[in-house]
Scaffold this motif. Sequence first.
Motif, PDB file in Angstrom:
ATOM      1  N   UNK A  99      -2.346  22.139  16.830  1.00 25.04           N
ATOM      2  CA  UNK A  99      -1.066  21.568  17.250  1.00 25.04           C
ATOM      3  C   UNK A  99      -0.905  20.293  16.423  1.00 25.04           C
ATOM      4  N   UNK A 100      -0.016  20.294  15.430  1.00 22.74           N
ATOM      5  CA  UNK A 100       0.079  19.175  14.488  1.00 22.74           C
ATOM      6  C   UNK A 100       0.764  17.953  15.075  1.00 22.74           C
TER       7      UNK A 100
ATOM      8  N   UNK B  84       1.856  25.630  17.883  1.00 21.55           N
ATOM      9  CA  UNK B  84       0.555  26.085  17.389  1.00 21.55           C
ATOM     10  C   UNK B  84       0.671  26.735  16.012  1.00 21.55           C
ATOM     11  N   UNK B  85      -0.163  26.247  15.093  1.00 21.96           N
ATOM     12  CA  UNK B  85      -0.177  26.753  13.718  1.00 21.96           C
ATOM     13  C   UNK B  85      -1.579  27.233  13.344  1.00 21.96           C
ATOM     14  N   UNK B  86      -1.642  28.116  12.356  1.00 18.85           N
ATOM     15  CA  UNK B  86      -2.928  28.548  11.813  1.00 18.85           C
ATOM     16  C   UNK B  86      -3.530  27.425  10.980  1.00 18.85           C
ATOM     17  N   UNK B  87      -4.857  27.432  10.890  1.00 21.12           N
ATOM     18  CA  UNK B  87      -5.546  26.464  10.048  1.00 21.12           C
ATOM     19  C   UNK B  87      -6.297  27.209   8.952  1.00 21.12           C
TER      20      UNK B  87
ATOM     21  N   UNK C 123       7.701  21.820  14.649  1.00 16.49           N
ATOM     22  CA  UNK C 123       7.403  21.358  16.004  1.00 16.49           C
ATOM     23  C   UNK C 123       6.019  20.729  16.038  1.00 16.49           C
ATOM     24  N   UNK C 124       5.936  19.533  16.590  1.00 18.66           N
ATOM     25  CA  UNK C 124       4.674  18.799  16.622  1.00 18.66           C
ATOM     26  C   UNK C 124       4.402  18.300  18.040  1.00 18.66           C
TER      27      UNK C 124
ATOM     28  N   UNK D 219      -7.213  22.628  18.077  1.00 15.39           N
ATOM     29  CA  UNK D 219      -7.247  21.194  17.793  1.00 15.39           C
ATOM     30  C   UNK D 219      -5.851  20.620  18.026  1.00 15.39           C
ATOM     31  N   UNK D 220      -5.764  19.606  18.880  1.00 19.19           N
ATOM     32  CA  UNK D 220      -4.476  18.997  19.217  1.00 19.19           C
ATOM     33  C   UNK D 220      -4.457  17.578  18.658  1.00 19.19           C
TER      34      UNK D 220
END
Length: 281
Positions: free
Chosen positions: A85-86, A74-77, A58-59, A36-37
């Motif tokens: 990608x927040x 990229x981060x875990x959800x 980083x966003x 999800x971006x």
Amino acid sequence: MGKIIIIANQKGGVGKTTTAINLSAALAQHGMKVLAIDCDPQGNCTSGLGIDKSKVKNSTYEMIIGKCSIKDCILDSVLPDLKVVPSSVQLAGADIELIGLNNKEHILEDKIKEVVDDYDYLIVDCPPSLNVLTVNAMTAADSVIVPIQCEFYALEGLSQLLYTINLVRERLNSDLILDGVVFTMYDARTNLSLQVVENVRKNLKQNIFATIIPRNVRLAEAPSHGLPICLYDKKSAGAEAYDDLAIEVLENDNKTVKQEDPKKKDSGKKSGIKGLFKKSK
């Protein structure tokens, strides 16, 4: 190669971010690897998937202006097969910072190329406007899903969005298609929602998903807990509706649908909307 789907509508309050969050989560629960971006400066998709925006290093902003790669963002959800990608509020100024850059419409496309083979679906939540971020998303995308609220102003601005999609198709991305329009915030207790759906289906010559997303209290509560509806209340009408939408997307793409519960769902009996309308193509 993963399919890039953007969720877009320049009209606010139509369930765009809710659809981005819950479609991403539902696809992940069906065994898809999903990224999800979040391209909306409000960052609601980010927080709705359990990520604290204040702690993001980083966003999409840093990525868009070239300070980092997409892999750095990229981060875990809250789901193992769903990565994020927040976004950050700084993204609101990206339009100004990108003025004068060559190929500024292709920045997101170039960034996504680095990871597109790592996922089955990449879902992009766009801002409620037709700015350079939305055009970037359209240029990078394979398809567009347009949420429309079940109200009499449902078609307001849609013609401009469709015009923009066609313009991007002509000049920047000839492969861009409209996956379909999805009705949101349907209230089965009123005749208004039914009348609006029937009117739009009669007059809108575009693809329309058979699944209709109901107005649902649990669906509205879920983001405040940082959870998609499938984790907040998987038995709610909202959860079942987004699961149905995910199944439609998978079937349209000829992908195998992973069913966790072999028993027949009864969401249609509870909400009164499932099966009312055949899919319009």
